[in-house]
Design an enzyme around this catalytic site. Structure first.
Site, mmCIF file in Angstrom:
data_model
loop_
_atom_site.group_PDB
_atom_site.id
_atom_site.type_symbol
_atom_site.label_atom_id
_atom_site.label_comp_id
_atom_site.label_asym_id
_atom_site.label_seq_id
_atom_site.Cartn_x
_atom_site.Cartn_y
_atom_site.Cartn_z
ATOM 1 N N LYS A 130 24.912 -60.024 35.689
ATOM 2 C CA LYS A 130 23.836 -59.910 36.678
ATOM 3 C C LYS A 130 23.810 -58.296 36.596
ATOM 4 O O LYS A 130 22.613 -57.673 36.703
ATOM 5 C CB LYS A 130 24.231 -60.246 38.155
ATOM 6 C CG LYS A 130 22.956 -60.005 38.990
ATOM 7 C CD LYS A 130 23.611 -60.816 40.530
ATOM 8 C CE LYS A 130 22.337 -60.790 41.111
ATOM 9 N NZ LYS A 130 22.602 -61.617 42.413
ATOM 10 N N ASP B 37 24.714 -69.337 17.070
ATOM 11 C CA ASP B 37 25.770 -68.888 18.228
ATOM 12 C C ASP B 37 25.330 -67.846 19.076
ATOM 13 O O ASP B 37 25.635 -67.723 20.239
ATOM 14 C CB ASP B 37 26.981 -68.663 17.576
ATOM 15 C CG ASP B 37 28.203 -68.308 18.516
ATOM 16 O OD1 ASP B 37 28.303 -69.033 19.712
ATOM 17 O OD2 ASP B 37 28.985 -67.255 18.449
ATOM 18 N N HIS C 271 22.008 -65.645 23.306
ATOM 19 C CA HIS C 271 22.143 -64.225 23.834
ATOM 20 C C HIS C 271 21.136 -63.298 23.511
ATOM 21 O O HIS C 271 20.731 -62.385 24.220
ATOM 22 C CB HIS C 271 23.707 -63.723 23.535
ATOM 23 C CG HIS C 271 24.432 -64.777 24.029
ATOM 24 N ND1 HIS C 271 24.606 -65.456 25.070
ATOM 25 C CD2 HIS C 271 25.734 -65.098 23.285
ATOM 26 C CE1 HIS C 271 25.723 -66.333 25.189
ATOM 27 N NE2 HIS C 271 26.170 -66.305 23.811
ATOM 28 N N LYS D 250 30.347 -61.326 12.795
ATOM 29 C CA LYS D 250 31.990 -61.361 12.995
ATOM 30 C C LYS D 250 32.795 -60.437 11.851
ATOM 31 O O LYS D 250 32.117 -60.366 10.855
ATOM 32 C CB LYS D 250 32.519 -62.880 12.933
ATOM 33 C CG LYS D 250 31.991 -63.659 14.282
ATOM 34 C CD LYS D 250 32.760 -64.951 14.145
ATOM 35 C CE LYS D 250 32.643 -65.799 15.270
ATOM 36 N NZ LYS D 250 33.312 -65.206 16.829
#
Ligand code: NDP
Length: 462
Positions: free
Chosen positions: A176, A229, A234, A332
């Site tokens: 948040k 992913d 995101h 990654k």
């Protein structure tokens, strides 16, 4: 100060799993210790035949950190949760088992599906609307489906059980504080909004580079890869917050409407060999630690060609952003960790003759976790006042005292779906990446290679 949550019981399905032990319970513990879960009862359930002692042992390990930092009230609250909790063995996919557990719990209940995605779906399909008590909240983990069609199917299943504002599709990446930091920066400063468009912004990059490698998560990751992913979920959410039109309020309806509108205008266009890139790490070392070749990791099927680094250009076809590239990149096993959004402004139209030195474009950088703000500007001097130099103005943005999953749970327990991904958005994010998934499956874009611990394949921007 203690506050009573709307939810009375938190039921975690998959209580013996990795997410529960490593992220959910420690997140909950911090929330409880800070007095945000007064009167809450915690119930764990799973297919393992665990005794109450085994469950309490798991709780003690996960609560240890929060307990050691808690004040007297916090310790008392953690103890209360421990004393009242219970563990239930059940197969969530078998009709009636989850329903009879739900019927015996004090409502409203939040059901957290910390289960493999397929099992979560079967568990929801096994429930009938009559078996779900009024006020129940369903908390779904990522990945939410595996395509636009499967996300739509899952949405339909959930919508038959509870209203949309009682469904929490978790995106733990966006706490948040981070969401509000971006919105506060964009909409509480008059100097930014007039230049926040295609006239003044050249490109926006959203980067999430990890220095962690596979870390034993082949079972999940090898079927997903960096595009599914990270970018599909995101990074598209962060992009939306960076690009939305100013909402009238920061309540869930205004904000999620603005996000949905923005994502509907977004797409990744052909040619995919130009607008997307993918790569996989080979053996290398990070901070002196040897990292094996991804393709040789246990549980990896090299013929799947799973990418561990992905970069895509997203276009937002609206008045404000037409033609501005939004570059989204995540990977990654990279040399250094970077989590940031970088806004690069256009160069000045004319630099007065007489100045020397480099006139570099202004850049605004928003760092995530810890949240920071950096503004790169050109200033005069030192020494020769005609020579331009780069100066960086830096600020730390407000941080939450909760862990990311504590923030997720706070939203669930207080019945606030602000941070939850809405049904239409969950489907749209799959629509945006679908053509890339297809192009990569056809091998239209080469799978490049980079040694672990480097900034990525040669020729990629750093
Ligand atoms: P795990 O495989 O570690 O745990 C899954 C849990 O589900 C286990 O407790 C398992 O019990 C239980 N389970 C499986 N089948 C059933 C069944 N039929 N009835 C009841 N319980 C069952 O998975 P994770 O914890 O890693 O992941 C859970 C979810 O969270 C997934 O959707 C994942 O994508 C998501 N996620 C995970 C993250 C992580 O870091 N782990 C991060 C972000 C999201 P048993 O062992 O007895 O089978």
């Amino acid at each position: 100060m203690t506050s009573e949550p709307t939810v009375k019981t938190l039921l975690i399905l998959g209580a013996s799993g990795d997410l529960t032990g490593r992220l959910l319970l420690p997140g909950l513990a911090r929330l409880v210790a800070r007095g945000h879960a007064a009167g809450l009862t915690l119930v764990g359930a799973g297919s393992d035949d665990w005794s109450q002692e085994q469950w309490l042992e798991r709780l003690d390990t996960a609560f240890a950190d929060a307990n050691s930092q808690a004040n007297t009230d916090g310790k008392r609250e953690l103890k209360r949760i421990r004393t009242s909790t219970s563990y239930h063995r059940l197969d969530v996919t078998s009709g009636g088992e989850l329903a009879s557990l739900l019927a015996g719990l004090e409502g409203p209940v939040a059901v957290y599906f910390a289960l493999p995605p397929k099992i979560s779906q079967l568990a929801c399909e096994a429930l009938t609307p009559e078996e779900v008590p009024a006020g129940t909240r369903l908390v779904m983990e990522k990945p939410f489906g595996s395509s636009e069609e499967s996300a739509r199917h899952l949405n339909k299943t959930l919508a038959a059980l509870v209203p949309e504002d009682h469904i929490h599709r978790v995106d733990h990446f966006l706490g948040k504080a981070t969401v509000l930091n971006i919105l506060g920066l964009r909409f509480a400063n008059t100097f930014l909004e007039p230049v926040w468009n295609r006239e003044h912004i050249e490109k926006v990059e959203i980067i999430f580079d990890e220095d962690l490698a596979l870390e034993g998560r082949a079972r999940y990751y090898d079927g997903a890869g960096a595009l599914r992913d990270m970018i599909q979920s995101h990074l598209l959410q962060i992009m939306a917050l960076m690009a939305i039109e100013p909402p009238a309020s920061v309540d869930e309806r205004d904000l999620r409407d603005a996000v949905a509108t923005l994502l509907r205008a977004s797409s990744i266009k052909a040619p995919y060999a130009k607008n997307t890139r993918r790569a996989r790490y080979s053996a290398g070392s990070i901070d002196g630690r040897r990292v094996p070749d991804y393709a040789k990791e246990k549980g990896v099927d090299p013929s799947r060609n799973t990418e561990t680094l992905a970069e895509v250009r997203v276009d937002i076809d609206n008045w404000r952003w037409q033609g501005v590239p939004f570059m989204l990149r995540s990977g990654k096993a990279l040399g250094s960790m970077r989590k940031e959004a970088i806004v690069t402004f256009r160069p000045v139209p004319h630099l007065p003759k007489g100045f020397t030195g480099v006139d570099s474009p202004n850049q605004l950088r928003i760092g995530f976790g810890p949240d920071t703000l950096q503004f790169d500007v050109d200033v005069n001097g030192p020494g020769n006042v005609l020579s331009l130099d780069r100066a960086t103005l830096k600020a730390e943005l407000s941080a939450s005292d909760l862990l990311p999953y504590g923030e997720v749970l706070e939203g669930v327990l207080s019945g606030d779906p602000l941070l939850s991904v809405r049904a239409d958005t969950a489907e749209d994010c799959w629509r945006i990446v679908a053509p890339v998934i297809k192009a990569w499956a056809r091998d239209s874009v080469p799978l490049e290679e980079y040694p672990a611990g480097t900034p990525g394949p040669e020729g990629w921007p750093t």
